[in-house]
Structures are given as structure tokens and as C-alpha cells.
Design a protein around this motif. Structure first.
Motif, PDB file in Angstrom:
ATOM      1  N   LEU A  93       4.321   5.203  -5.720  1.00  0.00           N
ATOM      2  CA  LEU A  93       4.375   5.051  -7.176  1.00  0.00           C
ATOM      3  C   LEU A  93       3.366   5.954  -7.867  1.00  0.00           C
ATOM      4  O   LEU A  93       3.676   6.577  -8.883  1.00  0.00           O
ATOM      5  N   ALA A  94       2.167   6.053  -7.309  1.00  0.00           N
ATOM      6  CA  ALA A  94       1.142   6.929  -7.899  1.00  0.00           C
ATOM      7  C   ALA A  94       1.606   8.381  -7.871  1.00  0.00           C
ATOM      8  O   ALA A  94       1.414   9.119  -8.844  1.00  0.00           O
ATOM      9  N   LYS A  95       2.230   8.789  -6.775  1.00  0.00           N
ATOM     10  CA  LYS A  95       2.742  10.161  -6.687  1.00  0.00           C
ATOM     11  C   LYS A  95       3.850  10.395  -7.706  1.00  0.00           C
ATOM     12  O   LYS A  95       3.928  11.459  -8.316  1.00  0.00           O
ATOM     13  N   LEU A  96       4.724   9.402  -7.885  1.00  0.00           N
ATOM     14  CA  LEU A  96       5.804   9.539  -8.857  1.00  0.00           C
ATOM     15  C   LEU A  96       5.270   9.598 -10.287  1.00  0.00           C
ATOM     16  O   LEU A  96       5.771  10.366 -11.112  1.00  0.00           O
ATOM     17  N   VAL A  97       4.257   8.806 -10.584  1.00  0.00           N
ATOM     18  CA  VAL A  97       3.646   8.833 -11.913  1.00  0.00           C
ATOM     19  C   VAL A  97       3.042  10.218 -12.172  1.00  0.00           C
ATOM     20  O   VAL A  97       3.208  10.787 -13.254  1.00  0.00           O
ATOM     21  N   GLN A  98       2.362  10.774 -11.166  1.00  0.00           N
ATOM     22  CA  GLN A  98       1.787  12.112 -11.301  1.00  0.00           C
ATOM     23  C   GLN A  98       2.886  13.145 -11.516  1.00  0.00           C
ATOM     24  O   GLN A  98       2.780  14.020 -12.372  1.00  0.00           O
ATOM     25  N   LYS A  99       3.962  13.048 -10.730  1.00  0.00           N
ATOM     26  CA  LYS A  99       5.079  13.988 -10.858  1.00  0.00           C
ATOM     27  C   LYS A  99       5.705  13.864 -12.240  1.00  0.00           C
ATOM     28  O   LYS A  99       6.040  14.865 -12.868  1.00  0.00           O
ATOM     29  N   ALA A 100       5.841  12.638 -12.749  1.00  0.00           N
ATOM     30  CA  ALA A 100       6.405  12.432 -14.087  1.00  0.00           C
ATOM     31  C   ALA A 100       5.517  13.072 -15.155  1.00  0.00           C
ATOM     32  O   ALA A 100       6.019  13.683 -16.105  1.00  0.00           O
ATOM     33  N   ALA A 101       4.206  12.970 -14.982  1.00  0.00           N
ATOM     34  CA  ALA A 101       3.285  13.591 -15.942  1.00  0.00           C
ATOM     35  C   ALA A 101       3.423  15.107 -15.908  1.00  0.00           C
ATOM     36  O   ALA A 101       3.424  15.769 -16.957  1.00  0.00           O
ATOM     37  N   GLU A 102       3.552  15.664 -14.710  1.00  0.00           N
ATOM     38  CA  GLU A 102       3.726  17.112 -14.583  1.00  0.00           C
ATOM     39  C   GLU A 102       5.046  17.560 -15.207  1.00  0.00           C
ATOM     40  O   GLU A 102       5.102  18.586 -15.885  1.00  0.00           O
ATOM     41  N   LEU A 103       6.105  16.791 -14.992  1.00  0.00           N
ATOM     42  CA  LEU A 103       7.399  17.126 -15.587  1.00  0.00           C
ATOM     43  C   LEU A 103       7.342  17.019 -17.111  1.00  0.00           C
ATOM     44  O   LEU A 103       7.934  17.841 -17.816  1.00  0.00           O
ATOM     45  N   ALA A 104       6.628  16.031 -17.625  1.00  0.00           N
ATOM     46  CA  ALA A 104       6.478  15.892 -19.078  1.00  0.00           C
ATOM     47  C   ALA A 104       5.736  17.094 -19.646  1.00  0.00           C
ATOM     48  O   ALA A 104       6.109  17.622 -20.704  1.00  0.00           O
ATOM     49  N   GLU A 105       4.706  17.551 -18.938  1.00  0.00           N
ATOM     50  CA  GLU A 105       3.950  18.726 -19.392  1.00  0.00           C
ATOM     51  C   GLU A 105       4.843  19.967 -19.400  1.00  0.00           C
ATOM     52  O   GLU A 105       4.839  20.746 -20.357  1.00  0.00           O
ATOM     53  N   LEU A 106       5.631  20.141 -18.361  1.00  0.00           N
ATOM     54  CA  LEU A 106       6.543  21.281 -18.294  1.00  0.00           C
ATOM     55  C   LEU A 106       7.606  21.183 -19.385  1.00  0.00           C
ATOM     56  O   LEU A 106       7.936  22.187 -20.032  1.00  0.00           O
ATOM     57  N   THR A 107       8.124  19.994 -19.624  1.00  0.00           N
ATOM     58  CA  THR A 107       9.114  19.789 -20.684  1.00  0.00           C
ATOM     59  C   THR A 107       8.534  20.148 -22.046  1.00  0.00           C
ATOM     60  O   THR A 107       9.188  20.830 -22.846  1.00  0.00           O
ATOM     61  N   ASP A 108       7.304  19.710 -22.292  1.00  0.00           N
ATOM     62  CA  ASP A 108       6.644  20.034 -23.560  1.00  0.00           C
ATOM     63  C   ASP A 108       6.495  21.546 -23.725  1.00  0.00           C
ATOM     64  O   ASP A 108       6.745  22.091 -24.808  1.00  0.00           O
ATOM     65  N   TYR A 109       6.089  22.212 -22.668  1.00  0.00           N
ATOM     66  CA  TYR A 109       5.920  23.667 -22.715  1.00  0.00           C
ATOM     67  C   TYR A 109       7.248  24.352 -23.020  1.00  0.00           C
ATOM     68  O   TYR A 109       7.328  25.219 -23.887  1.00  0.00           O
ATOM     69  N   LEU A 110       8.299  23.957 -22.301  1.00  0.00           N
ATOM     70  CA  LEU A 110       9.600  24.599 -22.505  1.00  0.00           C
ATOM     71  C   LEU A 110      10.133  24.368 -23.910  1.00  0.00           C
ATOM     72  O   LEU A 110      10.710  25.274 -24.523  1.00  0.00           O
ATOM     73  N   ARG A 111       9.924  23.182 -24.433  1.00  0.00           N
ATOM     74  CA  ARG A 111      10.353  22.913 -25.812  1.00  0.00           C
ATOM     75  C   ARG A 111       9.587  23.776 -26.795  1.00  0.00           C
ATOM     76  O   ARG A 111      10.168  24.339 -27.735  1.00  0.00           O
ATOM     77  N   ALA A 112       8.277  23.869 -26.610  1.00  0.00           N
ATOM     78  CA  ALA A 112       7.457  24.691 -27.508  1.00  0.00           C
ATOM     79  C   ALA A 112       7.865  26.158 -27.412  1.00  0.00           C
ATOM     80  O   ALA A 112       7.970  26.848 -28.436  1.00  0.00           O
ATOM     81  N   LYS A 113       8.117  26.634 -26.223  1.00  0.00           N
ATOM     82  CA  LYS A 113       8.513  28.035 -26.031  1.00  0.00           C
ATOM     83  C   LYS A 113       9.889  28.280 -26.655  1.00  0.00           C
ATOM     84  O   LYS A 113      10.107  29.289 -27.326  1.00  0.00           O
ATOM     85  N   ARG A 114      10.831  27.361 -26.427  1.00  0.00           N
ATOM     86  CA  ARG A 114      12.162  27.488 -27.028  1.00  0.00           C
ATOM     87  C   ARG A 114      12.067  27.522 -28.545  1.00  0.00           C
ATOM     88  O   ARG A 114      12.690  28.366 -29.207  1.00  0.00           O
ATOM     89  N   ASP A 115      11.255  26.627 -29.117  1.00  0.00           N
ATOM     90  CA  ASP A 115      11.089  26.586 -30.571  1.00  0.00           C
ATOM     91  C   ASP A 115      10.452  27.871 -31.082  1.00  0.00           C
ATOM     92  O   ASP A 115      10.838  28.391 -32.131  1.00  0.00           O
ATOM     93  N   TRP A 116       9.488  28.395 -30.350  1.00  0.00           N
ATOM     94  CA  TRP A 116       8.820  29.651 -30.712  1.00  0.00           C
ATOM     95  C   TRP A 116       9.818  30.801 -30.719  1.00  0.00           C
ATOM     96  O   TRP A 116       9.854  31.603 -31.653  1.00  0.00           O
ATOM     97  N   GLU A 150       0.827  -1.202   0.000  1.00  0.00           N
ATOM     98  CA  GLU A 150       0.000   0.000   0.000  1.00  0.00           C
ATOM     99  C   GLU A 150       0.868   1.260   0.000  1.00  0.00           C
ATOM    100  O   GLU A 150       0.619   2.195  -0.773  1.00  0.00           O
ATOM    101  N   ILE A 151       1.884   1.279   0.839  1.00  0.00           N
ATOM    102  CA  ILE A 151       2.792   2.430   0.910  1.00  0.00           C
ATOM    103  C   ILE A 151       3.515   2.620  -0.420  1.00  0.00           C
ATOM    104  O   ILE A 151       3.595   3.732  -0.954  1.00  0.00           O
ATOM    105  N   MET A 152       4.015   1.524  -0.982  1.00  0.00           N
ATOM    106  CA  MET A 152       4.739   1.617  -2.255  1.00  0.00           C
ATOM    107  C   MET A 152       3.807   2.037  -3.397  1.00  0.00           C
ATOM    108  O   MET A 152       4.197   2.849  -4.243  1.00  0.00           O
ATOM    109  N   ASP A 153       2.579   1.518  -3.405  1.00  0.00           N
ATOM    110  CA  ASP A 153       1.617   1.921  -4.432  1.00  0.00           C
ATOM    111  C   ASP A 153       1.305   3.407  -4.341  1.00  0.00           C
ATOM    112  O   ASP A 153       1.198   4.096  -5.363  1.00  0.00           O
ATOM    113  N   ASP A 154       1.150   3.911  -3.115  1.00  0.00           N
ATOM    114  CA  ASP A 154       0.909   5.349  -2.933  1.00  0.00           C
ATOM    115  C   ASP A 154       2.063   6.171  -3.493  1.00  0.00           C
ATOM    116  O   ASP A 154       1.852   7.165  -4.190  1.00  0.00           O
TER     117      ASP A 154
END
Length: 141
Positions: free
Chosen positions: A91-114, A85-89
């Protein structure tokens, strides 16, 4: 080992170690020397616990939650179900953090390209859902 050596071994400040002891995260043995303030004696197990505390904090786990788990571990031990249960919790937080980092990475790439293209058209916005699609289409991921 005494607090000075423990601090050097773990990379924690003595103040942080004392804080962890006050919060019950570390439970050093009490030595006979030291008079009214007996020496605290830390073990390799305490060092391992300190590393786990720092690791859990780096994952974003609050000290209160770490203390609750540590207390539960010392009091009853952790069942296999509870450990999972602790590890699943976490892991879920890490997956969420990874999604947020991917979103930020996408934004920065788009802004850099712009900016690289001379800022034509509208500036990419961080909330733009098209950023994720655009990065997939252009192979930026």
C-alpha cells in the motif's frame, strides 16, 4: 494440467512458467510419465499463484521478494501480522506511485495548457513545485 494447457490458461509463456518453477515460485507435481524428464502437472492452485505473481509484479514487486514471500508461505504459512506487514508495504508503494503519477499528470496538463496558449513565457518544468498548486487552483485535479 500439463504446461501447454497451463500456459494457455494463465496467459504465460512456457519459458516464463519454467523460469517460475526454477525460481521456486511455482511447484508443480511431478507425474509418472515422461521418462528422464517427468511431466510437470499444474493445478488450479498453481494457476491462482501465477496470477498473484503477475499481479505482484504489476505493482512493482521484484521477483526476488515474491519468491521470498512464496517460500515463507510454503514453509511456515503467513501469520496475520506478516500478511498485514506485506500489504502495508505494498500500500505504501502504491501511495508513492500514485503521488508520482499525480505529479506527472500535473506537469503534462501544465505543459499542454502552455502549448495551447501559444507557449507564452517560460516552459513548465517537470520539477516545478508550482504545478501541483496551479492544478489545484485551476481545478485541473
Amino acid at each position: 494440467m500439463l504446461i501447454g494447457e497451463f500456459a494457455r490458461r494463465t496467459g504465460l509463456s512456457q519459458d516464463t512458467i519454467r523460469f517460475y518453477v526454477r525460481k521456486g515460485l511455482l511447484t508443480p507435481q511431478v507425474g509418472a510419465k515422461g521418462g528422464r524428464n517427468p511431466y510437470q502437472i499444474f493445478t488450479e492452485r498453481d494457476a491462482s499463484t501465477a496470477r498473484m505473481i503477475r499481479f505482484a509484479q504489476s505493482l512493482g514487486m521484484p521477483l526476488k521478494e515474491i519468491a521470498e514471500i512464496a517460500s515463507e508461505l510454503q514453509r511456515d504459512g503467513l501469520s496475520q501480522v506478516r500478511e498485514i506487514e506485506i500489504m502495508d508495504d505494498q500500500l505504501a508503494k502504491l501511495v508513492q506511485k500514485a503521488a508520482e503519477l499525480a505529479e506527472l499528470t500535473d506537469y503534462l496538463r501544465a505543459k499542454r495548457d502552455w502549448v495551447t496558449r501559444g507557449k507564452p513565457g517560460d516552459e513548465p518544468q517537470f520539477t516545478d513545485e508550482a504545478l501541483c498548486l496551479a492544478s489545484t487552483w485551476t481545478g485541473l485535479r
